[in-house]
Design a protein around this motif. Sequence first.
Motif, PDB file in Angstrom:
ATOM      1  N   ASP A 196     -12.860  14.185   8.370  1.00  0.00           N
ATOM      2  CA  ASP A 196     -12.067  15.047   7.364  1.00  0.00           C
ATOM      3  C   ASP A 196     -12.298  16.113   6.564  1.00  0.00           C
ATOM      4  O   ASP A 196     -11.915  15.866   5.647  1.00  0.00           O
ATOM      5  N   VAL A 197     -12.784  17.098   6.869  1.00  0.00           N
ATOM      6  CA  VAL A 197     -13.967  17.831   6.436  1.00  0.00           C
ATOM      7  C   VAL A 197     -14.108  19.347   7.348  1.00  0.00           C
ATOM      8  O   VAL A 197     -14.094  18.980   8.240  1.00  0.00           O
ATOM      9  N   SER A 198     -13.711  19.592   6.363  1.00  0.00           N
ATOM     10  CA  SER A 198     -13.439  21.506   6.895  1.00  0.00           C
ATOM     11  C   SER A 198     -14.866  21.687   7.461  1.00  0.00           C
ATOM     12  O   SER A 198     -15.716  21.957   6.059  1.00  0.00           O
ATOM     13  N   PRO A 199     -15.971  22.578   8.515  1.00  0.00           N
ATOM     14  CA  PRO A 199     -17.057  23.128   8.578  1.00  0.00           C
ATOM     15  C   PRO A 199     -17.183  24.176   7.310  1.00  0.00           C
ATOM     16  O   PRO A 199     -17.680  25.180   7.821  1.00  0.00           O
ATOM     17  N   ASP A 200     -16.086  24.884   6.805  1.00  0.00           N
ATOM     18  CA  ASP A 200     -15.855  26.191   6.079  1.00  0.00           C
ATOM     19  C   ASP A 200     -17.032  25.736   4.886  1.00  0.00           C
ATOM     20  O   ASP A 200     -16.343  26.553   4.193  1.00  0.00           O
ATOM     21  N   ARG A 201     -16.338  24.473   4.709  1.00  0.00           N
ATOM     22  CA  ARG A 201     -17.126  24.106   3.155  1.00  0.00           C
ATOM     23  C   ARG A 201     -17.978  25.089   2.682  1.00  0.00           C
ATOM     24  O   ARG A 201     -18.371  25.419   1.573  1.00  0.00           O
ATOM     25  N   GLU A 212     -25.919  27.080  12.269  1.00  0.00           N
ATOM     26  CA  GLU A 212     -24.452  25.746  12.939  1.00  0.00           C
ATOM     27  C   GLU A 212     -24.106  24.706  12.185  1.00  0.00           C
ATOM     28  O   GLU A 212     -25.007  23.967  11.904  1.00  0.00           O
ATOM     29  N   VAL A 213     -23.016  24.680  11.629  1.00  0.00           N
ATOM     30  CA  VAL A 213     -22.245  23.714  10.435  1.00  0.00           C
ATOM     31  C   VAL A 213     -22.106  22.726  11.598  1.00  0.00           C
ATOM     32  O   VAL A 213     -20.954  22.778  12.490  1.00  0.00           O
ATOM     33  N   HIS A 214     -21.759  21.563  11.325  1.00  0.00           N
ATOM     34  CA  HIS A 214     -21.721  20.051  12.042  1.00  0.00           C
ATOM     35  C   HIS A 214     -20.842  19.002  11.047  1.00  0.00           C
ATOM     36  O   HIS A 214     -21.651  18.593  10.014  1.00  0.00           O
ATOM     37  N   VAL A 215     -19.921  18.446  12.178  1.00  0.00           N
ATOM     38  CA  VAL A 215     -19.034  17.643  10.959  1.00  0.00           C
ATOM     39  C   VAL A 215     -19.239  16.477  11.362  1.00  0.00           C
ATOM     40  O   VAL A 215     -18.851  15.848  12.662  1.00  0.00           O
ATOM     41  N   VAL A 216     -19.679  15.875  10.847  1.00  0.00           N
ATOM     42  CA  VAL A 216     -20.148  14.154  11.472  1.00  0.00           C
ATOM     43  C   VAL A 216     -19.182  12.782  10.371  1.00  0.00           C
ATOM     44  O   VAL A 216     -19.288  13.131   9.671  1.00  0.00           O
ATOM     45  N   ASP A 217     -18.929  11.746  11.183  1.00  0.00           N
ATOM     46  CA  ASP A 217     -17.993  10.556  10.629  1.00  0.00           C
ATOM     47  C   ASP A 217     -18.845   9.863   9.766  1.00  0.00           C
ATOM     48  O   ASP A 217     -20.384  10.380  10.193  1.00  0.00           O
ATOM     49  N   ASP A 218     -18.995  10.167   8.660  1.00  0.00           N
ATOM     50  CA  ASP A 218     -19.974   9.651   7.564  1.00  0.00           C
ATOM     51  C   ASP A 218     -20.096   8.663   7.343  1.00  0.00           C
ATOM     52  O   ASP A 218     -21.869   8.424   7.599  1.00  0.00           O
ATOM     53  N   SER A 219     -19.708   7.720   8.925  1.00  0.00           N
ATOM     54  CA  SER A 219     -19.962   6.116   8.825  1.00  0.00           C
ATOM     55  C   SER A 219     -20.914   6.348   9.653  1.00  0.00           C
ATOM     56  O   SER A 219     -22.089   5.393   9.624  1.00  0.00           O
ATOM     57  N   LEU A 220     -21.492   7.011  10.182  1.00  0.00           N
ATOM     58  CA  LEU A 220     -22.595   7.444  10.963  1.00  0.00           C
ATOM     59  C   LEU A 220     -24.130   7.598  10.554  1.00  0.00           C
ATOM     60  O   LEU A 220     -24.907   7.079  11.408  1.00  0.00           O
ATOM     61  N   LEU A 221     -24.397   8.057   9.955  1.00  0.00           N
ATOM     62  CA  LEU A 221     -25.003   8.140   8.640  1.00  0.00           C
ATOM     63  C   LEU A 221     -25.536   7.640   7.664  1.00  0.00           C
ATOM     64  O   LEU A 221     -26.553   7.846   7.779  1.00  0.00           O
ATOM     65  N   ASN A 222     -24.031   7.677   6.391  1.00  0.00           N
ATOM     66  CA  ASN A 222     -24.025   7.104   5.257  1.00  0.00           C
ATOM     67  C   ASN A 222     -24.085   4.980   6.036  1.00  0.00           C
ATOM     68  O   ASN A 222     -25.405   4.749   4.625  1.00  0.00           O
TER      69      ASN A 222
END
Length: 244
Positions: A196-201, A212-222
């Motif tokens: 739940d993060v805007s790629p415009d951040r 190129e901006v990608h939003v990824v669910d944090d559980s998949l990397l953190n």
Amino acid sequence: MEQPRIVSLAPSATATLTALGVADQVVGVTAHCELDRPTVGGWLNPDYEMVADLDPDLVCTSDDLQREIRDGLQERGYRVHHHEPSRLDAVLAGFKSLAAAAGVDDAGEQLVADCRRRLDAVAETVGGGDDPVVYCEEWSDPPMAAGNWVPDAVDAAGGRYPFVDAGDRSQAVGQETVVDADPDHAVLHICGTGDDVSPDRLRERGWSIDAEVHVVDDSLLNQPSPKLIDGIELLAARLYPECV
């Protein structure tokens, strides 16, 4: 041997136990875990009385931020499996050690073998690529370039990560550092936000990067769980959409 009753105080341990096929042995979790079980508080503030009421044979913790919790549990006489990896290989090794603690050694061996097979498949898919520069941000106030196993994850996905050395903790970065690296891709996996993060951040921050901006669910990397392999596969698909 009787299966141990497990309380998991770390989302990564809960996800790993589920992947090991022993979710039915988990009798309690934190509010941050994705498993429908009685909750015993938060990741950093578990309720020890609630843990005691569940009468676990094993309690799972993770990360250096839970060291005091681990110590407190051991002082209370609990058997604790504590895991705080800093590299991708250590993440995988933790699957085996947790499986052993839960009494399912074979499942741990199988899970690690499956993860390595998937990583090999990614490497074969992206091998010979152009090694794009990738910036991964796990926190935005202040901006933090992700460390620990994330540099390994970017490398496994076929990218280059000049921001933090693999195994080092995440580090605050400024505009100049990121701009000078000229990233081709920017990945937002902000801790605690899911996706739940805007790629415009990044754009709204005014950083002069053409990524190129990608939003990824944090559980998949953190999270040092099998979900990290999902994250690497997703990264590879974003970096090399023509190959996946």
